[in-house]
Scaffold this active site. Sequence first.
Site, PDB file in Angstrom:
ATOM      1  N   GLU A   1       0.811  -1.227   0.000  1.00 12.50           N
ATOM      2  CA  GLU A   1       0.000   0.000   0.000  1.00 12.50           C
ATOM      3  C   GLU A   1       0.843   1.276   0.000  1.00 12.50           C
ATOM      4  OE1 GLU A   1      -2.828  -0.220   3.208  1.00 12.50           O
ATOM      5  OE2 GLU A   1      -3.878  -1.930   2.355  1.00 12.50           O
TER       6      GLU A   1
ATOM      7  N   GLU B   1      -5.201  -8.772   0.590  1.00 10.77           N
ATOM      8  CA  GLU B   1      -5.881  -8.368   1.823  1.00 10.77           C
ATOM      9  C   GLU B   1      -7.367  -8.258   1.510  1.00 10.77           C
ATOM     10  OE1 GLU B   1      -4.584  -5.044   4.150  1.00 10.77           O
ATOM     11  OE2 GLU B   1      -2.454  -5.428   3.742  1.00 10.77           O
TER      12      GLU B   1
END
Length: 529
Positions: free
Chosen positions: A173, A286
């Site tokens: 991220e 995720e």
Amino acid sequence: MTEPAQINVRPDRSHSIDPMIYGHFLESAFFGNIQGGVFDEGSPLAYDGNDVRSGLRTDVIKLCQELGLPIVRWPGGNFTSAYHWEDGIGPRASRPRRLELAWGSEEDNHFGTDEFLAWCLEVGTEPYLAHSCRDVDEAVRWVEYTNYGGDTEYTRKRGREPYGVKYWGLGNEVYGDWQMGHRSAEAYAADAAENARFMRAVDPGLKFIGVGKLDERWTETVLGAVGNQIDYLSFHLYGSTTQLVDGATEYDEIVAQSLYFEQQIVEYSDLVAARARRPIGLALDEWNIRHVEPAGWPVPRPSDDGGTVARDVDGLPTYPAHRVNRWSPRTLADALFYAGVFHALHRAAGREVPVTMANTVNLLNANGVVVARPGGAVRAATYHVWDLYQNHLGPIALDADVRSPSRLAAVRQGDERDRQGDFRTRPATVPDLDVSATRSTDGKTLQLAVINRHRDAAIRAGLTLDGHRDALPTRAGVKQLGADDVLASNTLSHPDQVVLRDLGVIDLPDSSYEFPPHNITLLSFALRG
């Protein structure tokens, strides 16, 4: 009699389901994933002794072995961005204690690379290591430590045969300002290309997961610079529910959100397909559904029984609900949502760019598939979803045409909020029945996994194969996952509130079946010939 629903399986259209879509995720310093989870030094339930397995929870290992874990990602997550792997090797007593910046804790580093990889060997899973993708030399030396077979300082520190870790994440991220090492797409792509190049110089057999995002500019930039070096492009999806506030009234909101996931999967697959220069897979590394509650409520604490310690919230505001409760157990409603996501992944298997890896957040505690407390471990409601789909369905996805009662709903778009703090929604038709059809490799067994999302109504569906009722056997094996209460969950004292039940072989003389409400049903047919 005409049934209100019809399921027709099309055997002429099939696609392989990658078993790694049933993968998992562990994050250090994160709400009992590691400390008090897979690793619990001094616990009577953990390995004792002086070897690297000391402290690994044997009851957790047993449950993971029973389920089967195709791949597990570690050390994060957000934890990855500031992690230095060398802090977690060598004698435990000599490892540095660090201020950990992702979750604001102190990390003793007693669980490091060797402990994780020893745990993976015990469980029988493929490890997936993620690093920050900031320091090239640090990444290269980590590969040297785990995989290189020569005689160097790092292989001597390892002191055993190479682990052969194949899967490596190039950052996490990094598009977000909550990450240490947050940077632009151009800067990240340049870093990822350099990291991949020199890590492969140590081990040419590595598989890389690049940081992706459902954003046209980010995707085009990253694939343009590093698309020929990575094997997967990641993306993350989270659903959201206020069931802790609104109770069972949230049920319809929960089970509908798999439609949001499917829409995002399709959009991202098309975006990557238009820009990829070589075959690539998507890694949904995720994903979960978050239980959110008001920040003004008392901070949730884990109970010894596997849930959250009771709190007095009478008179406290119920809005806005933004804080994630990491200790609330998974419910039957959550289980139906997870099953819907697996159906979406099965349907996406035939796309030009399929999802070929997925890792749920989390494997253990923190809303995980397994819940561990000092007195033992228990299978969460969602444990049985993984069991059903990876251990009882076939590996070949078939197309299924479904006619079902449905409702028009405002489907929640994960945890996205508008300016007033309310969930963003999009109108969508939500069918009561959601179906995934599979077959065995040898073609002798056909499976139908059917979710009945309707909270109260059983739905009878006619069953056909290639449009013919007489093409399916009149008997089928039946397994069901359900409970009376849509918010039922499993605890150490009540471990079987939500379980997968085997109903045996039943007759289907009219080639139809009545699917119970808020339930997942698996029908298994032994095909003729």
